[in-house]
Design a protein around this motif. Structure first.
Motif, short mmCIF file in Angstrom:
data_model
loop_
_atom_site.label_atom_id
_atom_site.label_comp_id
_atom_site.label_asym_id
_atom_site.label_seq_id
_atom_site.Cartn_x
_atom_site.Cartn_y
_atom_site.Cartn_z
N SER A 1 14.35 8.72 12.70
CA SER A 1 14.74 8.54 11.31
C SER A 1 13.66 7.77 10.57
CB SER A 1 16.06 7.78 11.20
OG SER A 1 17.12 8.52 11.76
N LYS A 2 13.31 8.27 9.42
CA LYS A 2 12.35 7.61 8.53
C LYS A 2 13.16 6.93 7.44
CE LYS A 2 8.15 8.79 6.00
NZ LYS A 2 7.28 9.92 5.60
N LEU A 3 13.14 5.60 7.44
CA LEU A 3 13.99 4.79 6.58
C LEU A 3 13.15 4.15 5.48
CD1 LEU A 3 15.78 3.02 9.56
CD2 LEU A 3 16.52 5.12 8.40
N TRP A 4 13.52 4.40 4.24
CA TRP A 4 12.79 3.88 3.10
C TRP A 4 12.92 2.36 3.06
CZ3 TRP A 4 10.87 7.81 -0.17
CH2 TRP A 4 10.05 7.34 -1.18
N TYR A 5 11.78 1.65 2.96
CA TYR A 5 11.81 0.18 2.87
C TYR A 5 11.40 -0.27 1.47
CZ TYR A 5 10.63 -4.73 3.75
OH TYR A 5 10.52 -6.09 3.67
N LYS A 6 10.17 0.01 1.05
CA LYS A 6 9.68 -0.39 -0.27
C LYS A 6 8.94 0.80 -0.88
CE LYS A 6 10.34 -5.01 -0.11
NZ LYS A 6 11.25 -5.67 -1.01
N SER A 7 9.11 1.00 -2.18
CA SER A 7 8.41 2.10 -2.83
C SER A 7 7.48 1.57 -3.92
CB SER A 7 9.39 3.11 -3.42
OG SER A 7 10.20 2.51 -4.39
N ASN A 8 6.41 2.31 -4.13
CA ASN A 8 5.43 2.00 -5.17
C ASN A 8 4.90 0.56 -5.09
OD1 ASN A 8 5.20 4.50 -6.67
ND2 ASN A 8 7.35 4.15 -7.20
N VAL A 9 4.58 0.13 -3.89
CA VAL A 9 4.04 -1.21 -3.67
C VAL A 9 2.55 -1.20 -3.96
CG1 VAL A 9 3.62 -3.02 -1.95
CG2 VAL A 9 5.74 -1.70 -1.89
N VAL A 10 2.11 -2.13 -4.79
CA VAL A 10 0.68 -2.33 -5.03
C VAL A 10 0.31 -3.65 -4.37
CG1 VAL A 10 -1.13 -2.63 -6.74
CG2 VAL A 10 0.74 -1.03 -7.18
N PHE A 11 -0.62 -3.59 -3.43
CA PHE A 11 -1.05 -4.79 -2.72
C PHE A 11 -2.10 -5.49 -3.57
CE2 PHE A 11 0.48 -1.82 0.48
CZ PHE A 11 1.42 -2.61 1.10
N THR A 12 -1.64 -6.41 -4.40
CA THR A 12 -2.50 -7.04 -5.40
C THR A 12 -3.50 -8.03 -4.82
OG1 THR A 12 -0.79 -8.69 -5.82
CG2 THR A 12 -0.81 -6.74 -7.24
N GLU A 13 -3.29 -8.43 -3.57
CA GLU A 13 -4.21 -9.37 -2.91
C GLU A 13 -4.92 -8.69 -1.75
OE1 GLU A 13 -2.21 -12.95 -1.65
OE2 GLU A 13 -0.75 -12.73 -3.25
N GLN A 14 -6.21 -8.89 -1.65
CA GLN A 14 -6.95 -8.42 -0.47
C GLN A 14 -6.58 -9.30 0.71
OE1 GLN A 14 -8.72 -5.89 0.27
NE2 GLN A 14 -9.11 -5.00 -1.72
N GLY A 15 -6.57 -8.73 1.90
CA GLY A 15 -6.30 -9.51 3.09
C GLY A 15 -5.23 -8.89 3.95
N THR A 16 -4.74 -9.69 4.91
CA THR A 16 -3.76 -9.21 5.89
C THR A 16 -2.34 -9.49 5.42
OG1 THR A 16 -5.33 -9.61 7.67
CG2 THR A 16 -3.01 -9.39 8.29
N TYR A 17 -1.52 -8.45 5.47
CA TYR A 17 -0.10 -8.54 5.18
C TYR A 17 0.64 -8.46 6.51
CZ TYR A 17 -0.95 -7.88 0.19
OH TYR A 17 -1.37 -8.04 -1.10
N ASP A 18 1.70 -9.25 6.66
CA ASP A 18 2.52 -9.23 7.87
C ASP A 18 3.93 -8.80 7.48
OD1 ASP A 18 0.41 -10.40 9.29
OD2 ASP A 18 1.15 -12.42 8.89
N ILE A 19 4.49 -7.91 8.27
CA ILE A 19 5.89 -7.55 8.11
C ILE A 19 6.59 -7.92 9.42
CG2 ILE A 19 7.56 -5.70 7.76
CD1 ILE A 19 5.49 -4.27 6.07
N ALA A 20 7.59 -8.79 9.32
CA ALA A 20 8.36 -9.22 10.49
C ALA A 20 9.78 -8.67 10.34
CB ALA A 20 8.39 -10.74 10.57
N VAL A 21 10.30 -8.09 11.41
CA VAL A 21 11.61 -7.44 11.38
C VAL A 21 12.44 -7.88 12.59
CG1 VAL A 21 12.84 -5.24 11.25
CG2 VAL A 21 10.52 -5.41 10.34
N ILE A 22 13.70 -8.23 12.32
CA ILE A 22 14.64 -8.48 13.41
C ILE A 22 15.86 -7.59 13.20
CG2 ILE A 22 13.89 -10.84 13.87
CD1 ILE A 22 16.40 -11.81 12.37
#
Length: 165
Positions: free
Chosen positions: A111-132
């Motif tokens: 299953s492909k589950l929608w999380y966030k749409s039309n996200v613009v990463f306004t900052e250069q660098g590393t993004y972390d996504i943590a899920v429980i």
């Protein structure tokens, strides 16, 4: 008959390739025996750019041991500057009759589950996504020790498809 099979195969392969063109980042975590409540899944990726919009998806692969109609998750995105955004999410995973939703064989569904749409990463660098996982038995307060039936959990970062004129 052979020509028809060949055309279907070529069309299928082209469809896969065109879907993959939009995929910017993909990572999966696999489980043996289910997803323990103590496992926080962390996905790190570099911002692809600071202009273009992207869609974020969670992708699950579950088998027949998954005994719920839904899936509760708690997710946090940490920006390069340390800012965090948290979400509590619920996704439908099965039809009312108990049949698992998704694509694939009858014994394993993706299953492909929608999380966030039309996200613009306004900052250069590393993004972390943590899920429980935050699943509980009906009427219980404490989380399940292990969410059985989850085989893989991942994220996809995809370019937003531009509307055709």
């Amino acid at each position: 008959m052979q020509t028809l099979k060949l055309l279907l195969l070529v069309g299928f392969c082209m469809g896969l390739v065109s879907c993959q063109e939009d995929l910017v980042f993909s990572e999966y975590k696999s489980f043996t025996g289910g997803w323990p409540k103590t496992d926080t899944l962390v996905f790190d990726f570099e911002a692809p750019d600071t202009i273009r919009p992207y869609d974020l998806f969670f992708v699950t692969r579950v088998n027949q041991d998954y005994e719920f109609n839904n899936l509760y998750l708690i997710a946090h995105i940490t920006f390069p500057n340390g800012k965090q955004i948290g979400d509590t999410l619920e996704y439908e995973m099965a039809y009312p009759d108990g049949e698992l939703m998704g694509t694939g064989m009858s014994s394993v569904k993706e299953s492909k589950l929608w999380y966030k749409s039309n996200v613009v990463f306004t900052e250069q660098g590393t993004y972390d996504i943590a899920v429980i996982q935050a699943m509980r038995k009906f009427g219980k307060i404490e989380a399940l020790d292990t969410l059985k039936g989850i085989m893989d959990f991942g994220i996809h970062l995809e370019k937003v498809k531009q509307a055709e004129n």
